[in-house]
Design a protein around this motif. Sequence first.
Motif, PDB file in Angstrom:
ATOM      1  N   ARG A  12     -23.755 -22.431 -54.805  1.00 12.50           N
ATOM      2  CA  ARG A  12     -23.972 -23.202 -53.493  1.00 12.50           C
ATOM      3  C   ARG A  12     -25.739 -22.807 -52.608  1.00 12.50           C
ATOM      4  NH1 ARG A  12     -22.417 -20.931 -48.803  1.00 12.50           N
ATOM      5  NH2 ARG A  12     -21.039 -19.328 -49.131  1.00 12.50           N
TER       6      ARG A  12
ATOM      7  N   TYR B 200     -24.572 -28.720 -51.019  1.00 12.97           N
ATOM      8  CA  TYR B 200     -24.848 -28.998 -52.611  1.00 12.97           C
ATOM      9  C   TYR B 200     -23.380 -27.676 -53.404  1.00 12.97           C
ATOM     10  CZ  TYR B 200     -25.009 -30.153 -57.252  1.00 12.97           C
ATOM     11  OH  TYR B 200     -24.423 -30.375 -58.635  1.00 12.97           O
ATOM     12  N   GLN B 201     -22.445 -27.724 -53.525  1.00 10.67           N
ATOM     13  CA  GLN B 201     -21.832 -26.915 -53.940  1.00 10.67           C
ATOM     14  C   GLN B 201     -21.084 -27.229 -55.646  1.00 10.67           C
ATOM     15  OE1 GLN B 201     -18.406 -24.657 -52.384  1.00 10.67           O
ATOM     16  NE2 GLN B 201     -17.015 -25.894 -53.510  1.00 10.67           N
TER      17      GLN B 201
ATOM     18  N   GLU C  97     -27.462 -24.131 -49.581  1.00 12.96           N
ATOM     19  CA  GLU C  97     -27.134 -25.503 -48.213  1.00 12.96           C
ATOM     20  C   GLU C  97     -28.662 -25.613 -47.824  1.00 12.96           C
ATOM     21  OE1 GLU C  97     -24.503 -23.524 -44.984  1.00 12.96           O
ATOM     22  OE2 GLU C  97     -23.033 -22.606 -46.800  1.00 12.96           O
TER      23      GLU C  97
ATOM     24  N   ASP D 182     -18.813 -18.385 -56.220  1.00  7.72           N
ATOM     25  CA  ASP D 182     -18.885 -19.312 -54.781  1.00  7.72           C
ATOM     26  C   ASP D 182     -20.218 -19.350 -55.144  1.00  7.72           C
ATOM     27  OD1 ASP D 182     -19.611 -20.628 -52.940  1.00  7.72           O
ATOM     28  OD2 ASP D 182     -19.601 -19.100 -51.822  1.00  7.72           O
TER      29      ASP D 182
END
Length: 417
Positions: free
Chosen positions: A408, A98-99, A410, A406
């Motif tokens: 996110r 989910y970014q 994972e 960035d």
Amino acid sequence: MKFNTPRIALIASLTTITTFTHANQSSEIEQLRAEVNELRQMLQAQQVKSATNPNITPTAETTVVKPAEKNIQAISKWQTKSGADVNLYGFVRADVAYQIEGAKGMFNRINTVVLEGDPSKKATEDRLDSTVNATRIGLDFSTPLADQTLKGKIEIDFRGGENKDTARLRHVYLNYDRWLIGQTTSNFLSTETAPEMLDSNTALGGGTTRNPMVRYSQSISPLTIYFLSLEKGNDENRLPLLAGKVKHEFATGKGVMTARGLLQEVRLRSENDETELGWGAALGLRYKITPSLLFNTNYSHVSGDNKLLLASSDNRRYIQNGDDIELIDFDAFQMGLTYQFNQKLRSTLGYGALIYADKDRIPKDANEKLQQGWVNMMFKPNKPLTFGVEYVYGERNTVNDRIGKDNRIEMMAKYEF
């Protein structure tokens, strides 16, 4: 009335024997039964042992264990028509990410994170991605040749092609005695001292580049070994790059150190084949601070390369100054602490960075500094299964002071076979 003395004696004797026999009949029968059962068990054990190995004296332990070991070997050991032993290995891996914001696509792409104010930034936000392309399959081969063994490896994953969804060769090589010929991880890199990251692209500050090469290795001592390799470098180069590596174990197996060096031609084809000498130097360390706490770190300084280390490909290797070439330098480092809570659960906290030197010499839209931190949790309920979750935060800074982030989460499930 006359009595026959011998006959009377015989009758008396038979009467006595009959009386004694009846008195002891039950105990004798039980004893005979026990002896027969014991003889039957010994005979069965001997028959089983003779079928598996007639030269070994039968015992309770060997009778049970030996046949089982032979069956396991028969199932797990393969052999080709030419007589090479074959071992199949690999894993099936599924990833979900989910970014919140970041780059286009899955896994670590810190160097291409979309910058603030970019019209395409919205397309990278609040996105759910999933893939199974990090799945790997490999075959190890070995064939005895005289007093040595010829070994080979073929390993693939499914992260090839423009869309990262086709089969890709990772490792393909032959290894005989001290020589290796084929494709494998560059000798300038040190994956054995890299901190653990769930992300399949590995952590910033390191790399996993696999080059075609010829490599020679030699032990200096039982704890020290060196490697020298000629590897394919950048496509513009005319000559292969030369990489050297020394690996040393210390502290009774608690620590590993690596020292690496790199020399290569940096060629400018469009300018009369002008060339410069690119180089690199690096150090790595893995040390078990306590039985439960592991420390990993790598540091590299590179001049004139944008291939070997992760996230360096978007910056050029050199800039042109008239008819001359000026190489671009950068420093990269990574570090991490891994704590083993128990046999099934571990966690890593890590940080990595890549920083370019002398920003006044490189293009204004080029990356000046990349950095990221991560924390993960790995759960291994049994030998073949691993589940993991990881949070990553990173920043991309360009020479003209633009920023991209960035951010996110994972998750991964892996079955090893």
